[in-house]
Design a protein around this motif. Structure first.
Motif, PDB file in Angstrom:
ATOM      1  N   LEU A  33       0.279  -1.537   0.219  1.00 38.82           N
ATOM      2  CA  LEU A  33      -0.720   0.339   0.108  1.00 38.82           C
ATOM      3  C   LEU A  33       1.139   1.205  -0.133  1.00 38.82           C
ATOM      4  O   LEU A  33       0.121   2.319  -0.326  1.00 38.82           O
ATOM      5  N   LEU A  34       1.887   1.048   1.019  1.00 36.15           N
ATOM      6  CA  LEU A  34       2.543   1.773   0.733  1.00 36.15           C
ATOM      7  C   LEU A  34       3.530   2.609  -0.512  1.00 36.15           C
ATOM      8  O   LEU A  34       4.019   3.487  -1.172  1.00 36.15           O
ATOM      9  N   SER A  35       3.894   1.249  -0.846  1.00 37.85           N
ATOM     10  CA  SER A  35       4.896   2.063  -2.034  1.00 37.85           C
ATOM     11  C   SER A  35       4.263   2.256  -3.702  1.00 37.85           C
ATOM     12  O   SER A  35       3.964   2.327  -4.198  1.00 37.85           O
ATOM     13  N   TRP A  36       2.150   1.771  -3.611  1.00 36.05           N
ATOM     14  CA  TRP A  36       1.688   2.056  -4.178  1.00 36.05           C
ATOM     15  C   TRP A  36       1.206   3.217  -4.577  1.00 36.05           C
ATOM     16  O   TRP A  36       1.684   4.293  -5.482  1.00 36.05           O
ATOM     17  N   ALA A  37       1.099   4.186  -3.065  1.00 38.17           N
ATOM     18  CA  ALA A  37       0.560   5.678  -2.630  1.00 38.17           C
ATOM     19  C   ALA A  37       2.229   6.138  -3.420  1.00 38.17           C
ATOM     20  O   ALA A  37       2.119   7.231  -3.880  1.00 38.17           O
ATOM     21  N   ALA A  38       3.621   6.231  -3.192  1.00 35.98           N
ATOM     22  CA  ALA A  38       4.648   6.529  -3.284  1.00 35.98           C
ATOM     23  C   ALA A  38       4.965   6.437  -4.970  1.00 35.98           C
ATOM     24  O   ALA A  38       5.162   7.648  -5.835  1.00 35.98           O
ATOM     25  N   GLY A  39       4.195   5.727  -5.114  1.00 35.98           N
ATOM     26  CA  GLY A  39       4.015   5.549  -7.006  1.00 35.98           C
ATOM     27  C   GLY A  39       3.468   6.557  -7.309  1.00 35.98           C
ATOM     28  O   GLY A  39       3.793   7.107  -8.648  1.00 35.98           O
ATOM     29  N   ARG A  40       2.068   6.609  -6.915  1.00 37.62           N
ATOM     30  CA  ARG A  40       1.070   7.545  -7.482  1.00 37.62           C
ATOM     31  C   ARG A  40       1.695   8.822  -7.558  1.00 37.62           C
ATOM     32  O   ARG A  40       1.104  10.029  -8.390  1.00 37.62           O
ATOM     33  N   ARG A  41       2.675   9.693  -6.269  1.00 42.32           N
ATOM     34  CA  ARG A  41       2.866  10.680  -6.101  1.00 42.32           C
ATOM     35  C   ARG A  41       4.016  11.163  -7.132  1.00 42.32           C
ATOM     36  O   ARG A  41       4.596  12.198  -7.710  1.00 42.32           O
ATOM     37  N   SER A  42       5.252   9.508  -7.437  1.00 38.12           N
ATOM     38  CA  SER A  42       6.095  10.258  -8.455  1.00 38.12           C
ATOM     39  C   SER A  42       5.333   9.873  -9.817  1.00 38.12           C
ATOM     40  O   SER A  42       5.744  11.022 -10.588  1.00 38.12           O
ATOM     41  N   ALA A  43       4.366   9.648 -10.297  1.00 37.67           N
ATOM     42  CA  ALA A  43       3.827   9.776 -11.418  1.00 37.67           C
ATOM     43  C   ALA A  43       3.388  11.104 -10.978  1.00 37.67           C
ATOM     44  O   ALA A  43       2.901  11.934 -12.688  1.00 37.67           O
ATOM     45  N   SER A  44       2.620  11.210 -10.752  1.00 36.45           N
ATOM     46  CA  SER A  44       1.428  12.749 -10.395  1.00 36.45           C
ATOM     47  C   SER A  44       2.720  14.110 -10.517  1.00 36.45           C
ATOM     48  O   SER A  44       2.173  14.683 -10.963  1.00 36.45           O
ATOM     49  N   ALA A  45       3.840  14.115 -10.285  1.00 34.80           N
ATOM     50  CA  ALA A  45       5.034  14.715  -9.486  1.00 34.80           C
ATOM     51  C   ALA A  45       5.830  14.577 -11.282  1.00 34.80           C
ATOM     52  O   ALA A  45       5.941  15.533 -11.621  1.00 34.80           O
ATOM     53  N   ALA A  46       5.591  14.125 -11.705  1.00 29.55           N
ATOM     54  CA  ALA A  46       6.340  13.804 -13.439  1.00 29.55           C
ATOM     55  C   ALA A  46       4.874  14.460 -14.158  1.00 29.55           C
ATOM     56  O   ALA A  46       5.817  15.309 -14.672  1.00 29.55           O
ATOM     57  N   VAL A  47       3.946  13.884 -14.166  1.00 24.90           N
ATOM     58  CA  VAL A  47       2.897  14.725 -15.081  1.00 24.90           C
ATOM     59  C   VAL A  47       2.593  16.308 -14.487  1.00 24.90           C
ATOM     60  O   VAL A  47       2.824  17.420 -15.643  1.00 24.90           O
ATOM     61  N   ASP A  48       3.103  16.834 -13.543  1.00 24.77           N
ATOM     62  CA  ASP A  48       3.510  18.456 -13.301  1.00 24.77           C
ATOM     63  C   ASP A  48       4.561  18.786 -13.523  1.00 24.77           C
ATOM     64  O   ASP A  48       4.865  20.130 -13.580  1.00 24.77           O
ATOM     65  N   GLN A  49       5.382  18.183 -13.759  1.00 27.19           N
ATOM     66  CA  GLN A  49       6.528  18.618 -14.238  1.00 27.19           C
ATOM     67  C   GLN A  49       6.617  19.624 -15.028  1.00 27.19           C
ATOM     68  O   GLN A  49       6.567  18.998 -16.218  1.00 27.19           O
ATOM     69  N   PRO A  50       7.328  20.511 -15.479  1.00 30.56           N
ATOM     70  CA  PRO A  50       6.893  21.407 -16.781  1.00 30.56           C
ATOM     71  C   PRO A  50       7.966  20.550 -18.123  1.00 30.56           C
ATOM     72  O   PRO A  50       9.360  19.988 -17.869  1.00 30.56           O
TER      73      PRO A  50
END
Length: 375
Positions: A353-370
């Motif tokens: 569960l913690l890894s899944w949440a960390a993966g989602r945060r990483s993916a979200s950060a990558a999308v938001d990065q210009p």
């Protein structure tokens, strides 16, 4: 390594707490006057031995440990959502598997001591008081296992302590908590003196009868973070004063809450300032029981007592030392089962569960990065 060893002492303290609770449930809780019928094959043998008779205070010891550990967790969380996801990952998977195991075993055994219903999963899996569900649906709800009540109290504490932490920030957390807790206790005492109705609602919302134990844990963490913390000492004094004045607990009107908190303070102060005195609590087999204490707490009562009651019905009640050996044997079996749940389910599920949440945060950060244009 020094830090890891000192925290392993807390695991040993968890083991002491859960063993006290098991002793209470296997010798005291299910015999008169606390229970209408005696469910033990050894009768009331051991029921008046002080270590078992007051073993329910192991729950309060858990609350002190929780106050300490939750404070540490808050200081390592980025947001209230992050905090609650960590708590969910830690608590929900094990509650799910242990409540399912308890339900299945109790319905598979030829016993009638406990009979949880499917609806009892609602309060259990949501960590909410069954009273809320009973009021909402007009039918009686209970937890899959009665021991779950302390988890419902824990979650109330998580809610209020996290709101205070993320409202006031790390720098002002301890001071804000001390002021707010003191104000809550004074307000309650004032309303009680004026004979206000429905004061039970304050206790229900804020878990006031258990809150002083958590406050003590917060005070000890303040001293752990800064040995000279004056606000840490204030929190410890507030906890004792609140226990002495509120008198809301199961042993209201007796000195036992103060005796227990005195012993707990002695152990924690040694943990902080004389760690060698309590180094034995870090003994690996004892600490291992503490590490798996959550699943052990969830599994031990209804399954264990149901088995004891089956033996009683088959062989009758006989107050003998020989039949009393069933209790420690059963406790060992519960410990082994909880260690298996911890290793095979609790840790993998939490990490997933913690890894899944960390993966989602990483993916979200990558999308938001210009995206940078090529020169």
């Amino acid at each position: 390594m020094e830090e890891q060893h000192r925290l392993r002492v807390l695991d040993g303290l968890r083991a002491v707490a859960i063993l006290l609770v098991i002793g209470y449930h296997y010798f005291v809780r299910w015999t008169p006057p606390l229970s209408e019928a005696n469910l033990y094959p050894y009768g009331d043998l051991g029921a008046h031995f002080w270590l078992f008779e007051y073993g329910d205070f192991g729950v309060e010891l858990f609350f002190i440990i929780s106050g300490f550990v939750i404070s540490m967790t808050l200081f390592r969380c980025r947001s209230i959502g992050h905090f609650f996801w960590k708590r969910f990952s830690r608590l929900f998977p094990t509650m799910l598997i242990c409540s399912l195991l308890t339900f299945a075993v109790l319905h598979a055994l030829p016993q009638n001591a406990f009979s949880p219903q499917w609806r009892d999963f609602l309060p259990s899996l949501t960590f909410t008081d069954p009273l809320l569900w009973s009021k909402a649906f007009g039918t009686p709800f209970k937890a899959v296992d009665g021991a779950y009540w302390s988890l419902f109290v824990e979650v109330k504490f998580y809610l209020w302590v996290s709101i205070i932490y993320f409202t006031f920030g790390a720098q002002r957390f301890f001071r804000a908590f001390a002021w707010l807790f003191g104000a809550l206790v004074l307000a309650y005492l004032g309303m009680r003196a004026l004979d206000f109705p429905h004061l039970w609602g304050i206790d229900f919302v804020f878990a006031l009868s258990s809150l002083p134990w958590f406050v003590a844990g917060i005070g000890f963490y303040a001293l752990y973070a800064d040995a000279d913390s004056r606000i840490g000492r204030v929190l410890l004094v507030e906890a004792v004063v609140a226990l002495a004045t509120l008198q809301l607990g199961l042993r209201a009107g007796t000195v036992w809450p103060l005796i227990v908190i005195g012993l707990s303070y002695a152990v924690f102060l040694a943990f902080l300032f004389r760690p060698r005195w309590v180094a034995w609590l870090g003994y690996r087999p004892l600490a291992a029981v503490g590490v798996a204490s959550y699943s052990l707490y969830l599994l031990h009562q209804s399954i264990g007592v149901a088995i004891l009651d089956m033996v009683r019905q088959h062989f009758g009640t006989e107050s003998s030392a020989a039949s009393a050996l069933l209790a420690p044997l059963l406790a060992v079996a519960m410990i082994l089962a909880s260690l298996a749940v911890y290793r095979l389910w609790e840790v993998p599920a939490k990490n997933a569960l913690l890894s899944w949440a960390a993966g989602r945060r990483s993916a979200s950060a990558a999308v938001d990065q210009p995206v940078r244009e090529a020169p």
